[in-house]
Write a protein that holds these residues in place. Sequence first.
Motif, short mmCIF file in Angstrom:
data_model
loop_
_atom_site.label_atom_id
_atom_site.label_comp_id
_atom_site.label_asym_id
_atom_site.label_seq_id
_atom_site.Cartn_x
_atom_site.Cartn_y
_atom_site.Cartn_z
N ASP A 269 81.82 -19.68 26.93
CA ASP A 269 82.64 -20.54 27.62
C ASP A 269 83.14 -20.03 29.19
O ASP A 269 82.77 -19.06 29.61
CB ASP A 269 84.18 -20.41 26.87
N VAL A 270 83.40 -20.83 29.94
CA VAL A 270 83.69 -20.68 31.29
C VAL A 270 84.81 -19.34 31.25
O VAL A 270 85.41 -19.51 30.64
CB VAL A 270 84.22 -21.85 31.95
N LEU B 280 85.06 -32.35 30.74
CA LEU B 280 86.60 -32.19 31.18
C LEU B 280 86.76 -30.80 30.78
O LEU B 280 87.49 -30.24 31.66
CB LEU B 280 87.52 -33.01 30.34
N HIS B 281 86.23 -30.07 29.72
CA HIS B 281 86.48 -28.68 29.46
C HIS B 281 86.07 -27.83 30.60
O HIS B 281 86.58 -26.81 31.07
CB HIS B 281 85.94 -28.38 28.19
N ARG C 271 93.42 -35.91 23.55
CA ARG C 271 94.41 -35.28 22.84
C ARG C 271 93.81 -33.96 22.07
O ARG C 271 94.74 -32.85 22.05
CB ARG C 271 94.89 -36.03 21.61
N GLU C 272 92.61 -34.07 22.03
CA GLU C 272 91.74 -32.78 21.59
C GLU C 272 91.94 -31.73 22.41
O GLU C 272 92.26 -30.57 22.44
CB GLU C 272 90.51 -32.81 21.03
N LEU C 273 91.69 -32.08 23.76
CA LEU C 273 91.71 -31.28 25.00
C LEU C 273 93.04 -30.52 25.27
O LEU C 273 93.12 -29.51 25.78
CB LEU C 273 91.38 -32.11 26.18
N ASP D 224 89.32 -23.90 23.12
CA ASP D 224 88.21 -23.48 22.47
C ASP D 224 86.93 -24.42 22.59
O ASP D 224 86.83 -25.21 22.18
CB ASP D 224 88.71 -23.01 20.88
N GLY D 225 86.19 -24.02 23.86
CA GLY D 225 85.09 -24.67 23.85
C GLY D 225 84.10 -25.11 22.55
O GLY D 225 83.56 -26.03 22.69
N PHE D 226 84.23 -24.02 21.58
CA PHE D 226 83.10 -24.37 20.51
C PHE D 226 83.73 -25.32 19.70
O PHE D 226 83.07 -26.28 19.29
CB PHE D 226 82.86 -22.91 19.83
N TYR D 227 84.97 -25.10 19.50
CA TYR D 227 85.73 -26.36 18.69
C TYR D 227 85.69 -27.74 19.54
O TYR D 227 85.19 -28.48 18.81
CB TYR D 227 87.16 -25.97 18.62
N LEU D 228 85.81 -27.83 20.48
CA LEU D 228 85.54 -29.17 21.53
C LEU D 228 84.40 -29.46 21.48
O LEU D 228 84.06 -30.73 21.29
CB LEU D 228 86.07 -28.81 22.82
N ALA D 229 83.10 -28.59 21.19
CA ALA D 229 81.77 -29.04 21.31
C ALA D 229 81.53 -29.76 20.16
O ALA D 229 80.84 -30.75 19.90
CB ALA D 229 80.75 -27.91 21.28
N GLU D 230 82.08 -29.32 18.72
CA GLU D 230 81.87 -29.93 17.63
C GLU D 230 82.59 -31.30 17.68
O GLU D 230 82.04 -32.15 17.22
CB GLU D 230 82.59 -28.85 16.48
#
Length: 697
Positions: A305-306, A583-584, A614-616, A621-627
């Motif tokens: 992640d960044v 966005l992330h 809303r998720e953002l 957590d970049g991995f969660y957001l990727a899923e």
Amino acid sequence: MYTSLIPILYHTYAILSIVIEMMYNRSMLDESVESLKGVGPKTAGILKKHGIHTVRDFLYNLPRDYENYQAPTSIAEIRPGKVVIKGKIDSLTTRRARRRNLSITEGVIRDKTGAIKTVWFNQGYRIKQFSPEKEYYFTGNYEFKNGRYSLISPSATEVTDVDPNTGLVPIYVAHGKLKSQDFRRIMKSSRDKFDKIPDLLPTVATGARKKALFYTHFPNSIKSAEGAREYLAYEELFELILASQLNRRENDKLKAMPISFSAPKIREFVASLPFKLTGAQRRATWDIFQNMEKSAPMNRLLQGDVGSGKTMVAAMSAYEAFLASLQVAFLAPTAILATQHFENLSKILTPLGVKVALLTGATKKKPELKAKIATGEIDLVIGTHALLTDDTVFQDLSLVIIDEQHRFGVEQRQKLMLKSPKDKAPHLLAMTATPIPRSLQLTVFGDLDVSVLNEMPKGRQPITTNILPEIDTRERLYPKMREVLKAKNQIYWICKAIDDNPQSETTSVKSRTAKLVQDFPKAKVEFLHGRMKPAEKDEIMARFADGKIDILVSTTVVEVGVDVPNATLMVIENAESYGLAQLHQLRGRVGRGKVASFCYLLTPGDVKPTRRLRELEKSSDGFYLAEVDLRLRGPGEIYGALQHGALDLRIATLSDTKLIAKAQRDVREFLKNPENMVKYKELMSGITKYQQITTLN
Ligand code: ADP
Ligand code: MG
């Protein structure tokens, strides 16, 4: 005399063409779509425009859905909602609505029990589609609209067109003038082709592929159509996984320069750092050192992640190569990034004796620098595309590091890789901030070695994210901005467009800048966008990094890994128009320093925020957001963020982990028998396109 020659010539031709077909393994599937009955030059032209060139393309253009006409409702019993009606149609009229660009076509559908109105919008061709004697199935929504009930925009199929036993009709996506029924018609007259389709892979059931293709176009039942589709998805996954496995084999055949692990020096180096490495950084570095000791080249993707500290891992890898007296190239997508890496790495590595150099388009005295690279005087070159030119020659390039690897195409990466000494391939460390969802990793990137930095350095400040309707900016955002500016911290403000556009309500970079200049007279406000010259962009970015600009209004050009720890607030206008991953990434520009950071996602009007936003707001957590992104947008978009190029899956969805696992097992079996690669020619030639997109090097 001539007449007797013709049959002989013809015979020779026939034999020749069979021989040629065998030699090149060309099958009927490779023939042009024009070889299908009912496809003339005109139709072929439309099909080709939509990517359907061969018989194979046509047969693999699967229905998007099926209509079930088994149990039509009689008009007397019709109720609002989705309905199927079997009847005739008359009284067709068409007119223009007062609103321009809208045509309304109406008609009356009748069966033995009654009559209903039907209406289509902007489907003028409907007026000519029907003949009054024929019977059709109509499906659509029966609803109350404009003061009365009617059947809205129904699809229509001739009753004689439908298999009376199943009542099922496949629905194809229309391509220009070619409607679903045209696809059905051509498919019907191509029925004899199916029998000639060879199996693509070894399967338990011979003829599995032709059966599957047949049942998707001519289903017995919905269930059989689904089963058929699943089989075809399996074949596609098989191809994808096989391609990535073959990439790995090819990589393992190459020779690299082994770099042995210099334990004491590395230990010293780690001890000299101003911070403790995270566990994830240690593990990733260890993986890399082990790869580099081998005589086959490393081919590793480092994802984190960044802000997870990828550059430090790169620095240690470079140092290790330096200790073995070998050269390293570090490629970054922009001059700003290359310069930043140069500054950071010089700070750490120069005291240790490493000669570090920067090579970008703006570098002065290029020939002198290139001469030093060629003689091996420079140990580590950090640069942009300027590194790739033919006159950049290395003495013993042994490690290539690529930051933001998706920004480079295969050819560009290849160019750098080929700069290592003859017969040798460099070790490759590719870095990306886009997390790869697990399912994608199993398939597309199945052959890669991957290290994950899933742990943030200690002491990182969280980023608080808020969704904010744009109208509340003054009341709820401005006070926060004043606070940030007062503390001498900086602000990013991201806009969608550069200029104003009368057709859209989005606020552009330029008008937002003007507004902020007015509202924050004491702050230094400047703007940045992609149409500026690279040197100009670099200059502004550099001044922002130096703290000379308070508010930077910009398009997404600031997205890529620029590090300005003093920036603590980010505003993203029209947030709903970006993908979750983007966005992330944008948000990751803040939260890099010692103070808590904030991100505001502006939404227009009082529309309900999307699930993405809303998720953002909830997760960092970049991995969660990727899923989540994968589920919301499908693999194509995610793939685009990881790799240059397109992942264009026809059938498979990558969400079926069971099917992926099965394809993986079967590919492994397949590869055990070398004869397979000779025997399954269509498979082997078809996967070259996948090999391109599943490779890092
Ligand atoms: P990214 O993975 O986004 O490329 P960077 O490598 O730019 O992240 O690291 C972000 C910041 O974190 C840098 O300023 C770097 O010096 C710092 N950093 C890296 N590793 C650590 C660590 N283990 N502890 C504390 N700070 C670290
Ligand atoms: Mg980075």
